[in-house]
Design a protein around this motif. Structure first.
Motif, PDB file in Angstrom:
ATOM      1  N   LEU A  68       0.830  -1.213   0.000  1.00  0.00           N
ATOM      2  CA  LEU A  68       0.000   0.000   0.000  1.00  0.00           C
ATOM      3  C   LEU A  68       0.859   1.256   0.000  1.00  0.00           C
ATOM      4  O   LEU A  68       0.523   2.250  -0.657  1.00  0.00           O
ATOM      5  CB  LEU A  68      -0.934  -0.005   1.211  1.00  0.00           C
ATOM      6  N   ASN A  71       2.227   1.675  -3.519  1.00  0.00           N
ATOM      7  CA  ASN A  71       1.170   2.156  -4.407  1.00  0.00           C
ATOM      8  C   ASN A  71       0.866   3.623  -4.164  1.00  0.00           C
ATOM      9  O   ASN A  71       0.553   4.370  -5.101  1.00  0.00           O
ATOM     10  CB  ASN A  71      -0.098   1.323  -4.209  1.00  0.00           C
ATOM     11  N   HIS A 102      -0.714  -2.868 -11.633  1.00  0.00           N
ATOM     12  CA  HIS A 102      -1.177  -3.220 -10.290  1.00  0.00           C
ATOM     13  C   HIS A 102      -2.609  -3.743 -10.392  1.00  0.00           C
ATOM     14  O   HIS A 102      -3.563  -2.957 -10.422  1.00  0.00           O
ATOM     15  CB  HIS A 102      -1.110  -2.004  -9.364  1.00  0.00           C
ATOM     16  N   GLU A 104      -4.430  -5.212  -8.264  1.00  0.00           N
ATOM     17  CA  GLU A 104      -5.294  -5.019  -7.100  1.00  0.00           C
ATOM     18  C   GLU A 104      -6.117  -3.740  -7.216  1.00  0.00           C
ATOM     19  O   GLU A 104      -7.133  -3.570  -6.546  1.00  0.00           O
ATOM     20  CB  GLU A 104      -4.460  -4.982  -5.818  1.00  0.00           C
ATOM     21  N   LEU A 105      -5.697  -2.815  -8.114  1.00  0.00           N
ATOM     22  CA  LEU A 105      -6.454  -1.595  -8.388  1.00  0.00           C
ATOM     23  C   LEU A 105      -7.416  -1.859  -9.542  1.00  0.00           C
ATOM     24  O   LEU A 105      -7.028  -2.427 -10.571  1.00  0.00           O
ATOM     25  CB  LEU A 105      -5.515  -0.449  -8.750  1.00  0.00           C
ATOM     26  N   TYR A 157      -9.004   6.003   3.650  1.00  0.00           N
ATOM     27  CA  TYR A 157      -9.668   4.838   3.068  1.00  0.00           C
ATOM     28  C   TYR A 157     -11.132   4.807   3.509  1.00  0.00           C
ATOM     29  O   TYR A 157     -11.488   5.305   4.578  1.00  0.00           O
ATOM     30  CB  TYR A 157      -8.988   3.543   3.504  1.00  0.00           C
ATOM     31  N   THR A 193      -9.592   2.777  -6.407  1.00  0.00           N
ATOM     32  CA  THR A 193     -10.468   1.721  -5.915  1.00  0.00           C
ATOM     33  C   THR A 193      -9.705   0.404  -5.893  1.00  0.00           C
ATOM     34  O   THR A 193      -9.188  -0.045  -6.923  1.00  0.00           O
ATOM     35  CB  THR A 193     -11.718   1.576  -6.797  1.00  0.00           C
ATOM     36  N   TYR A 194      -9.639  -0.193  -4.703  1.00  0.00           N
ATOM     37  CA  TYR A 194      -8.950  -1.472  -4.516  1.00  0.00           C
ATOM     38  C   TYR A 194      -9.961  -2.607  -4.469  1.00  0.00           C
ATOM     39  O   TYR A 194     -11.051  -2.465  -3.902  1.00  0.00           O
ATOM     40  CB  TYR A 194      -8.178  -1.487  -3.195  1.00  0.00           C
ATOM     41  N   SER A 195      -9.595  -3.742  -5.022  1.00  0.00           N
ATOM     42  CA  SER A 195     -10.327  -4.984  -4.844  1.00  0.00           C
ATOM     43  C   SER A 195      -9.701  -5.740  -3.670  1.00  0.00           C
ATOM     44  O   SER A 195      -8.487  -5.967  -3.648  1.00  0.00           O
ATOM     45  CB  SER A 195     -10.264  -5.837  -6.117  1.00  0.00           C
ATOM     46  N   MET A 199      -6.097  -7.497  -3.486  1.00  0.00           N
ATOM     47  CA  MET A 199      -5.093  -7.187  -2.473  1.00  0.00           C
ATOM     48  C   MET A 199      -4.508  -8.467  -1.882  1.00  0.00           C
ATOM     49  O   MET A 199      -3.300  -8.582  -1.677  1.00  0.00           O
ATOM     50  CB  MET A 199      -5.708  -6.313  -1.377  1.00  0.00           C
TER      51      MET A 199
END
Length: 271
Positions: A68, A71, A102, A104-105, A157, A193-195, A199
């Protein structure tokens, strides 16, 4: 004629009974000690497994924190493109490249100081049915995250929420909002926006997920996202770690199934 046994016979019986009772007591004590040692060996084996699982959970949290942080540096570099004259096309091309790198984004947004959508980019590897109208509502997770970011004067967040995909499935997502830079207040917000599933699969060492199940959960234990496989067996071990993020706290859980302590090796150890 007396029917009682002779005095010498009673004395002999008492001597034999005393001798065998002492032997019986000794055997009982040894058996009790053996059972106790076997039980302690089993408890030690379980404590070793639990300790290893807790160390794995701490390592997983450290991996997520570092990812994190990395990122965040990339997102701040992307936000710097928002300064000066608006160039949405250049921003979108850089955002797509970042999303491709990335996984995860799943979405990046450039929003004005009033939270109006200026430009956006969606992940090229995940099809998600975005409801852009709902994302600008005052009580949406995006708006709440940006409100916290403005209050904290730093990244914030949101809570996790469920978002449907275009294939009839869905996933849990979480928003990260970066407030406008102090160098240019007109640059606006950057929303990433993260999944949660991404992650777990992208930020954690795969050696951990090969041996156990790793998941994000609610405080009550409800699973939000899960990766890894674990062979079901006699006993389950669990470890939980909190991930404190600005504006939100997540719970990381590791589950590991372990076979029951082997009796024969523990008996040999006790002996």
């Amino acid at each position: 004629m007396s029917t009682h046994p002779p005095h010498w016979l009673l004395k002999r019986l008492r001597s034999v009974w005393r001798r065998w009772s002492l032997w019986g007591l000794l055997v009982a004590l040894v058996a009790a000690m053996l059972v106790t040692l076997v039980w302690l060996a089993g408890r030690y084996e379980a404590s070793v497994v639990q300790g290893k699982l807790e160390r794995d959970a701490a390592d997983a949290v450290a991996d997520i924190r570092m990812a994190l942080a990395r990122n965040l540096l990339n997102l701040q570099a992307l936000q710097s493109l928002q300064m000066g004259p608006p160039d949405a096309q250049r921003w979108e091309s850089q955002a797509v490249a970042l999303l491709r790198e990335h996984r995860e984004l799943v979405r990046l947004e450039w929003r004005t100081p009033a939270l109006r959508l200026q430009a956006h980019a969606n992940s090229p590897v995940q099809a998600i049915a975005w409801a852009d109208g709902a994302r600008v509502e005052p009580h949406s997770e995006t708006a709440l995250a940006c409100t916290n970011a403005r209050r904290l004067s730093g990244p914030a967040y949101s809570s996790s929420y469920f978002q449907p995909h275009g294939d009839g499935m869905g996933s849990e997502l979480i928003e990260l909002c970066l407030p406008p830079s102090t160098a240019d207040k007109n640059a606006g917000y950057l929303v990433a926006t993260y999944s949660l599933q991404g992650m777990l699969s992208q930020m954690i060492d795969q050696r951990l997920t090969r041996r156990q199940e790793v998941s994000f959960t609610e405080a009550d234990g409800t699973r939000l996202a899960l990766v890894g496989t674990a062979r079901r067996s006699a006993q389950m071990f669990s470890a939980r770690e909190l991930i404190d993020l600005p504006g939100h706290t997540m719970v990381l859980r590791l589950d590991h199934w372990h076979t029951a302590p082997s009796l024969f090796p523990n008996v040999l150890t006790a002996l």
